[in-house]
Design an enzyme around this catalytic site. Sequence first.
Site: not given
Ligand SMILES: [Fe+2]
Length: 375
Positions: A201, A226, A273
Site C-alpha cells: 500500500k 498492492h 491475502h
Molecule cells: Fe490488503
Amino acid sequence: MQPQHSTVLMVADAPERIENVRQAMDCSRGAIELLWGTFELRVCNCLADATKLLEGRLYDVVLLDPTLGVRDGVDSLDSLLIASPHSAVVVLVSEHEDGAALDALRRGAQDYLMLEEIHGRMLSRTLRGAIERKSTELRIAESRAELIWRLAKAAEYRDNETGNHVIRVGCYAREIGIAMGLDRKEIETLFLAAPLHDIGKISIPDAILQKPGPLDAEEMRTMQQHCVIGAKILGDSAEAEQFPYTRRVVSSGCLGQYDDPVRTVAQRIAMSHHERWDGTGYPGRLTGDQIPLEARIVAICDVFDALLSPRPYKEAFTLEMSLDIVREGRGTHFDPAVFDAFERSLPALIEIRDDLKDVRNHEREKELLHGAHSS
Ligand SMILES: [Fe+2]
Ligand SMILES: [Fe+2]
C-alpha cells in the site's frame, strides 16, 4: 557482583530423574552459590499443569524430560516452547539418548543435561549458560520483530496513523496457527510475516487510499495492485543479490548465515491475502489449496479486524455484526478448516483486540495538544 537468583520449572514424571536433579540442586548450595547464583526449583509432572504454571509466571529455565507425553502422542518440547517463549528450555537425556539431545537442540532447546553426569557445579553452569544464551537470542529476536513491525506500520501510517491493525493481524494469525496445530517455527514465522501483508500500500496514491466513498473500477484496479507490489518489495533472493555490499557483510560472518523463512512467507502472504477459497479473489483468482496456507490464515484475520475497525469509507461494525459477516464466508471466502480454527480461537482474538486497541485520532490530538501546552 550480586549472585543471581533464577527460577527453574522441572517438567518430568520419572521419579529417579526428578531425584537426580533434586540432589544436584542440593549440592549446588554453598560455595557454588557464590559462583553461579541460586536456583529455585519447582517440579511438575504433567504437561497440562506445566502449561498453566507457565501462564502465571515466567520461569528462567524449563528443565524438561522430553519423553513426557510421548505415550499420549504429545510433543512436550514443542508444547513448552510455545507456552513459554521467554524461558530457556534444557532437556534431560540419558547417555543412550544422545540422538534426542541433538534433536532437541535443533528444535529450539538451549541445552541438554546427561542424567548420568549431573552434579551441582555442572548443573548450575549449564543452567546459567542456557539463561544467558536465551536472553541474547531474545534480544536479537525482539529487535528483528521491532524492525519488521515498524516497516509494516510505515505502510499502515499512510491511511491510519494511530492504528495497530497490522500488529493485531500478526497476533491473530499466531493464535489460529496454534489452533491449527502448526509447529513452533511455522507459528513464529507467521507471527512475524503477517503484519507485512499490506506493505504494497506504500505505493498506492492517497486519493485512492483515503477516498471516503467507494472506489470506481479503475481505482479498484490500482488498489488491487498492492498485492503484487507488496510481493515485489519483499522480493526474492535473486533481487537481494543485487546488493553486493550487503552480501559481502553477510558472507563475512557479521550477520551469521541462516535460512530465514520470514521474508518468503511474508512475500506469499502479501501476494495472496485477498484470494478467496472459491476462486473469486485477486490477484490470481486462485482456489482452495492453491492459496498458500499462511495467506488463507491472514485473509480471515485481516477481514475480521477490518470489519471491527473504522475505515475512510465505513464506520466500525460491532463484534456481533462482524462475526456474522465472517461466518457467512466459511467455504466461500475462507478455507473451512481455517475458519473452524478461527472460531476455536475467538476468545483469544477478542482479548488481543482489547489489548491492542487503536488510539483514536481525537485522543492523539488531545495528547499532542497537551504536550504542546505543557512545553
Ligand atoms: Fe490488503
Ligand atoms: Fe490489512
